[in-house]
Design an enzyme around this catalytic site. Structure first.
Site, PDB file in Angstrom:
ATOM      1  N   GLY A 185      53.798  10.872 -49.076  1.00 51.02           N
ATOM      2  CA  GLY A 185      52.389  10.537 -49.167  1.00 51.02           C
ATOM      3  C   GLY A 185      51.854  10.528 -50.585  1.00 51.02           C
ATOM      4  N   CYS A 242      59.108  17.771 -56.961  1.00 53.56           N
ATOM      5  CA  CYS A 242      58.668  16.487 -56.414  1.00 53.56           C
ATOM      6  C   CYS A 242      57.161  16.504 -56.112  1.00 53.56           C
ATOM      7  CB  CYS A 242      59.515  16.143 -55.201  1.00 53.56           C
ATOM      8  SG  CYS A 242      59.470  14.384 -54.775  1.00 53.56           S
ATOM      9  N   GLY A 290      57.470   8.027 -55.220  1.00 56.22           N
ATOM     10  CA  GLY A 290      56.794   6.786 -55.552  1.00 56.22           C
ATOM     11  C   GLY A 290      55.535   6.998 -56.365  1.00 56.22           C
ATOM     12  N   PHE A 291      55.192   8.274 -56.638  1.00 56.84           N
ATOM     13  CA  PHE A 291      54.027   8.619 -57.448  1.00 56.84           C
ATOM     14  C   PHE A 291      54.485   9.504 -58.606  1.00 56.84           C
ATOM     15  CE2 PHE A 291      52.414   7.598 -53.284  1.00 56.84           C
ATOM     16  CZ  PHE A 291      51.203   6.947 -53.522  1.00 56.84           C
ATOM     17  N   HIS A 293      65.021  16.549 -57.485  1.00 55.91           N
ATOM     18  CA  HIS A 293      65.499  17.456 -56.444  1.00 55.91           C
ATOM     19  C   HIS A 293      66.692  18.283 -56.915  1.00 55.91           C
ATOM     20  CE1 HIS A 293      63.282  15.858 -52.822  1.00 55.91           C
ATOM     21  NE2 HIS A 293      63.056  14.919 -53.707  1.00 55.91           N
ATOM     22  N   GLU A 295      67.961  20.835 -55.486  1.00 56.99           N
ATOM     23  CA  GLU A 295      68.820  21.252 -54.361  1.00 56.99           C
ATOM     24  C   GLU A 295      69.892  20.208 -54.082  1.00 56.99           C
ATOM     25  OE1 GLU A 295      66.551  18.205 -52.515  1.00 56.99           O
ATOM     26  OE2 GLU A 295      65.908  19.828 -53.824  1.00 56.99           O
TER      27      GLU A 295
END
Length: 405
Positions: free
Chosen positions: A243, A269, A313-314, A362, A364
């Site tokens: 989102g 993220c 995407g942001f 990320h 992880e």
């Protein structure tokens, strides 16, 4: 005719927002899937990709041409279900061949109702998205594909864009749970305890903490400061998630409360974007985002280059050169600690006057790479330093009190 053969002969279409249409055949469930078309560049790890909650409401194009050859299993999923809204591949494996495989990818997509398309030119789709930006799209197969091109495009244009989408609460858990170190090859007592807000957390993230002796209290996206304090954490973590970060006002408010408490913070993220907003910076939508397990990032503190796993995407809109005063002045100075070597996008933030940092990628990294695993250790060191400083201050205060007596 078996299900796989039937799917190969069932027409399907991928319709993009700008009217471009790619035709292939059905893969997975038949029907309609609407969402934002994005591409992921990983050559492996497709099961981890489709079960990453950050892909909610997205139609994922796999740039690797051959998908499904190792099947799927119950161990590699990164969450409780598949989250991609639809799946787009070029050459789907007719049958899996791997000793860990428990079923085919096609069977898993059918069971979870994920509509896909195969036999399309994923290279051409990727080039189109790179040149024209990510956009709304739809996959239509079976009876749904019988509509006219105009009707299919109208369905796409009527779907919701990703800008303004508030999705973290949709993918988060409803009930808190704990991941214990002893369940993940840690023999001693927990070194620290953290509160981790699930905004779309991947299963491997709390495991990476637990492997290092950290007890992880995973809390819902709607948690309050009181919920955080209730687990008496030594640190605070915010996960990845889907989102638009501009919609995460509740999470930004929570993080500001945590930062005011001087509780050590680590975000990845979505958690990086929320830290950016909490510090007073803005966020913006990238043209086509970073998605895959081969994204180069430089740690500006060490000069080392990491190959990273990403899905966003942001991005945060923050000054790239040197330390700067945070727009929210009470948090002091901040610097961009990591940058993308592809396009200079902010890939990490480090606060210089409060115990907080974050990265856009990320660490992880399931299914790899593991270049950024050191970030978990960096957070443990931050918690240790903060606790040591607090204990030192308390001892000094106690000593002065004793002297007055």
């Amino acid at each position: 005719m078996d299900a796989t053969t039937a799917a190969i002969s069932t027409p399907a279409a991928l319709v993009l927002e700008d009217g471009r249409i790619f035709r292939g055949t059905s893969y997975g469930a038949t029907g309609t899937a609407l969402g934002e078309a994005v591409f992921a560049t990983g050559m492996t790890g497709y099961q981890e990709t489709i079960t990453d909650p950050s892909y909610a409401r997205q139609l994922v194009v796999q740039t690797a041409p051959h998908i499904g050859n190792t099947g799927v299993n119950s161990e590699d999923a990164e969450s409780r279900r598949i989250w991609v809204a639809g799946y787009i591949v070029r050459d789907a494996a007719r049958r899996p061949s791997n000793w860990r495989s428990q079923r085919s990818l096609d069977e898993e997509l059918v069971e979870q109702g994920i509509v896909g398309i195969q036999g399309v030119d994923t290279r051409a789709i990727t080039r189109h998205l790179r040149e024209h930006k990510t956009m709304r799209a739809g996959i239509f197969s079976g009876d749904a594909a019988q509509a006219t091109d105009k009707e299919l495009l109208d369905s796409v244009l009527a779907s919701a864009p990703m800008e303004g989408a508030r999705l973290a609460e949709e993918v988060s858990v409803d009930t808190a749970y704990v991941v214990e170190p002893k369940d993940h090859r840690w023999d001693g007592e927990p070194r620290f305890s953290i509160a981790a807000i699930d905004l779309g957390i991947k299963a491997m993230t709390p495991v990476r903490f637990a492997e290092r002796g950290v007890r992880v209290h995973v809390l819902p996206a709607t948690s309050t400061l009181e919920d955080v304090k209730a687990v008496s954490p030594d640190g605070f973590f915010m996960s990845n998630g889907p989102g638009d970060p501009a919609t995460a006002d509740a999470q930004v408010k929570l993080l500001r409360s945590v930062l005011d408490e001087k509780l050590p913070y680590f975000g990845i993220c979505f958690g990086n974007q929320i830290l950016g907003r909490a510090l007073g910076f803005g966020t913006y939508k990238l043209r086509y985002g970073h998605r895959g397990i081969n994204q180069p990032v430089m740690d500006r503190r060490t000069g080392k280059v990491e190959i990273t796993s990403q899905n966003h995407g942001f991005a945060v809109d923050a000054p790239l050169d040197g330390a700067t005063q945070a727009p929210e002045e009470r948090y002091g100075r901040v610097e961009v600690s990591h940058i993308s070597l592809n396009d200079d996008v902010v890939e990490g933030l480090a606060c210089l006057d409060i115990p907080a940092f974050s990265v856009q990628y990320h660490p992880e990294a399931a299914a790899g790479p593991h270049d950024a695993a050191y970030l978990f250790d960096r957070f443990i060191d931050l918690m240790a330093d903060t606790k040591s400083a607090a204990d030192g201050a308390k001892n000094t205060t106690d000593s002065k009190t004793e002297d007055k007596k």
